[in-house]
Design a protein around this motif. Structure first.
Motif, PDB file in Angstrom:
ATOM      1  N   THR A   1       0.824  -1.207   0.000  1.00 30.57           N
ATOM      2  CA  THR A   1       0.000   0.000   0.000  1.00 30.57           C
ATOM      3  C   THR A   1       0.861   1.260   0.000  1.00 30.57           C
ATOM      4  O   THR A   1       1.877   1.331   0.693  1.00 30.57           O
ATOM      5  CB  THR A   1      -0.924   0.024   1.236  1.00 30.57           C
ATOM      6  OG1 THR A   1      -1.740  -1.159   1.237  1.00 30.57           O
ATOM      7  CG2 THR A   1      -1.836   1.240   1.207  1.00 30.57           C
ATOM      8  N   VAL A   2       0.414   2.238  -0.783  1.00 35.00           N
ATOM      9  CA  VAL A   2       1.007   3.564  -0.772  1.00 35.00           C
ATOM     10  C   VAL A   2      -0.073   4.550  -0.346  1.00 35.00           C
ATOM     11  O   VAL A   2      -1.248   4.370  -0.671  1.00 35.00           O
ATOM     12  CB  VAL A   2       1.614   3.935  -2.142  1.00 35.00           C
ATOM     13  CG1 VAL A   2       0.561   3.963  -3.234  1.00 35.00           C
ATOM     14  CG2 VAL A   2       2.355   5.256  -2.081  1.00 35.00           C
ATOM     15  N   TYR A   3       0.343   5.561   0.404  1.00 30.77           N
ATOM     16  CA  TYR A   3      -0.598   6.526   0.964  1.00 30.77           C
ATOM     17  C   TYR A   3      -0.268   7.941   0.488  1.00 30.77           C
ATOM     18  O   TYR A   3       0.880   8.266   0.189  1.00 30.77           O
ATOM     19  CB  TYR A   3      -0.527   6.500   2.495  1.00 30.77           C
ATOM     20  CG  TYR A   3      -0.761   5.155   3.117  1.00 30.77           C
ATOM     21  CD1 TYR A   3       0.302   4.352   3.505  1.00 30.77           C
ATOM     22  CD2 TYR A   3      -2.057   4.679   3.313  1.00 30.77           C
ATOM     23  CE1 TYR A   3       0.097   3.101   4.084  1.00 30.77           C
ATOM     24  CE2 TYR A   3      -2.276   3.437   3.884  1.00 30.77           C
ATOM     25  CZ  TYR A   3      -1.198   2.655   4.265  1.00 30.77           C
ATOM     26  OH  TYR A   3      -1.412   1.426   4.822  1.00 30.77           O
ATOM     27  N   LEU A   4      -1.285   8.767   0.473  1.00 26.76           N
ATOM     28  CA  LEU A   4      -1.096  10.200   0.268  1.00 26.76           C
ATOM     29  C   LEU A   4      -1.887  10.908   1.364  1.00 26.76           C
ATOM     30  O   LEU A   4      -3.118  10.924   1.330  1.00 26.76           O
ATOM     31  CB  LEU A   4      -1.575  10.643  -1.115  1.00 26.76           C
ATOM     32  CG  LEU A   4      -1.300  12.107  -1.443  1.00 26.76           C
ATOM     33  CD1 LEU A   4       0.210  12.356  -1.580  1.00 26.76           C
ATOM     34  CD2 LEU A   4      -2.011  12.531  -2.729  1.00 26.76           C
ATOM     35  N   GLN A   5      -1.165  11.450   2.330  1.00 31.32           N
ATOM     36  CA  GLN A   5      -1.797  12.220   3.385  1.00 31.32           C
ATOM     37  C   GLN A   5      -1.892  13.661   2.917  1.00 31.32           C
ATOM     38  O   GLN A   5      -0.869  14.280   2.611  1.00 31.32           O
ATOM     39  CB  GLN A   5      -0.987  12.141   4.685  1.00 31.32           C
ATOM     40  CG  GLN A   5      -1.537  12.967   5.818  1.00 31.32           C
ATOM     41  CD  GLN A   5      -2.884  12.465   6.319  1.00 31.32           C
ATOM     42  OE1 GLN A   5      -3.077  11.265   6.498  1.00 31.32           O
ATOM     43  NE2 GLN A   5      -3.824  13.380   6.548  1.00 31.32           N
ATOM     44  N   MET A   6      -3.116  14.182   2.870  1.00 33.76           N
ATOM     45  CA  MET A   6      -3.353  15.526   2.347  1.00 33.76           C
ATOM     46  C   MET A   6      -3.924  16.397   3.466  1.00 33.76           C
ATOM     47  O   MET A   6      -5.019  16.124   3.965  1.00 33.76           O
ATOM     48  CB  MET A   6      -4.327  15.469   1.180  1.00 33.76           C
ATOM     49  CG  MET A   6      -3.882  14.524   0.067  1.00 33.76           C
ATOM     50  SD  MET A   6      -4.936  14.587  -1.391  1.00 33.76           S
ATOM     51  CE  MET A   6      -6.456  13.948  -0.729  1.00 33.76           C
ATOM     52  N   ASN A   7      -3.169  17.387   3.853  1.00 28.98           N
ATOM     53  CA  ASN A   7      -3.589  18.326   4.907  1.00 28.98           C
ATOM     54  C   ASN A   7      -3.760  19.728   4.328  1.00 28.98           C
ATOM     55  O   ASN A   7      -3.273  20.006   3.234  1.00 28.98           O
ATOM     56  CB  ASN A   7      -2.556  18.354   6.031  1.00 28.98           C
ATOM     57  CG  ASN A   7      -2.363  17.006   6.697  1.00 28.98           C
ATOM     58  OD1 ASN A   7      -3.305  16.219   6.798  1.00 28.98           O
ATOM     59  ND2 ASN A   7      -1.152  16.738   7.148  1.00 28.98           N
ATOM     60  N   SER A   8      -4.441  20.557   5.071  1.00 32.67           N
ATOM     61  CA  SER A   8      -4.659  21.952   4.652  1.00 32.67           C
ATOM     62  C   SER A   8      -5.163  22.024   3.215  1.00 32.67           C
ATOM     63  O   SER A   8      -4.652  22.787   2.389  1.00 32.67           O
ATOM     64  CB  SER A   8      -3.363  22.758   4.793  1.00 32.67           C
ATOM     65  OG  SER A   8      -2.886  22.728   6.121  1.00 32.67           O
ATOM     66  N   LEU A   9      -6.156  21.233   2.928  1.00 27.29           N
ATOM     67  CA  LEU A   9      -6.656  21.140   1.555  1.00 27.29           C
ATOM     68  C   LEU A   9      -7.259  22.454   1.087  1.00 27.29           C
ATOM     69  O   LEU A   9      -7.875  23.195   1.872  1.00 27.29           O
ATOM     70  CB  LEU A   9      -7.677  20.011   1.457  1.00 27.29           C
ATOM     71  CG  LEU A   9      -7.045  18.614   1.382  1.00 27.29           C
ATOM     72  CD1 LEU A   9      -8.060  17.541   1.740  1.00 27.29           C
ATOM     73  CD2 LEU A   9      -6.478  18.375   0.000  1.00 27.29           C
ATOM     74  N   LYS A  10      -7.105  22.712  -0.210  1.00 24.45           N
ATOM     75  CA  LYS A  10      -7.609  23.921  -0.851  1.00 24.45           C
ATOM     76  C   LYS A  10      -8.574  23.523  -1.964  1.00 24.45           C
ATOM     77  O   LYS A  10      -8.459  22.429  -2.515  1.00 24.45           O
ATOM     78  CB  LYS A  10      -6.446  24.721  -1.441  1.00 24.45           C
ATOM     79  CG  LYS A  10      -5.349  25.071  -0.452  1.00 24.45           C
ATOM     80  CD  LYS A  10      -4.191  25.747  -1.170  1.00 24.45           C
ATOM     81  CE  LYS A  10      -3.069  26.090  -0.211  1.00 24.45           C
ATOM     82  NZ  LYS A  10      -1.920  26.743  -0.904  1.00 24.45           N
ATOM     83  N   PRO A  11      -9.479  24.424  -2.330  1.00 24.96           N
ATOM     84  CA  PRO A  11     -10.392  24.105  -3.444  1.00 24.96           C
ATOM     85  C   PRO A  11      -9.647  23.719  -4.721  1.00 24.96           C
ATOM     86  O   PRO A  11     -10.129  22.874  -5.483  1.00 24.96           O
ATOM     87  CB  PRO A  11     -11.183  25.401  -3.612  1.00 24.96           C
ATOM     88  CG  PRO A  11     -11.198  25.998  -2.243  1.00 24.96           C
ATOM     89  CD  PRO A  11      -9.855  25.680  -1.666  1.00 24.96           C
ATOM     90  N   GLU A  12      -8.481  24.291  -4.950  1.00 33.51           N
ATOM     91  CA  GLU A  12      -7.719  23.955  -6.151  1.00 33.51           C
ATOM     92  C   GLU A  12      -7.106  22.559  -6.111  1.00 33.51           C
ATOM     93  O   GLU A  12      -6.528  22.105  -7.106  1.00 33.51           O
ATOM     94  CB  GLU A  12      -6.626  24.999  -6.420  1.00 33.51           C
ATOM     95  CG  GLU A  12      -5.729  25.292  -5.243  1.00 33.51           C
ATOM     96  CD  GLU A  12      -6.169  26.522  -4.473  1.00 33.51           C
ATOM     97  OE1 GLU A  12      -7.391  26.688  -4.215  1.00 33.51           O
ATOM     98  OE2 GLU A  12      -5.269  27.320  -4.103  1.00 33.51           O
TER      99      GLU A  12
END
Length: 123
Positions: free
Chosen positions: A78-89
């Motif tokens: 498994t590979v992960y992508l942790q996404m924080n402080s997300l923006k509409p773009e």
């Protein structure tokens, strides 16, 4: 042959977080560099992040540095992508990819692709 299945997408408010997962089939997962790309309708697929087969080396696009983290668990394929402080773009379909080198930032440098998972960030 490697098959990739992404999950974890969804709708989130700006400033929120999501973690995407990509599970790979096949015994050779640990020998591949892994990457995440994203695409919005009418635009080319965009590189987001990549990491080496060992997970020790990573590459991130300037647009996500400091907000996104890529990691892998070879024991779980498994590979992960942790996404924080997300923006509409950041709204896009996110794709997982496997290839020979983590330094590749073009989609034609990756051999295997998942079906994608939608991430929508509301303002």
């Amino acid at each position: 042959q490697v098959q990739l299945v992404e999950s974890g997408g969804g709708l989130v408010q700006a400033g929120g977080s999501l973690r995407l997962s990509c599970v790979a089939s096949g015994r050779t997962f640990s020998s591949y560099a892994m990457a995440w790309f994203r695409q919005v309708p009418g635009k080319e697929r965009e590189f987001v992040a990549a990491l080496s087969w060992s997970g020790r080396s990573t590459s991130l696009s300037d647009s996500v540095k400091g907000r996104f983290t890529i990691s892998r668990d070879n024991a779980k394929n498994t590979v992960y992508l942790q996404m924080n402080s997300l923006k509409p773009e950041d709204t896009a379909v996110y794709y997982c990819a496997a290839g020979a080198s983590y330094s590749g930032r073009k989609d034609d440098e990756y051999d295997y692709w998942g079906q994608g998972t939608q991430v929508t960030v509301s303002s």
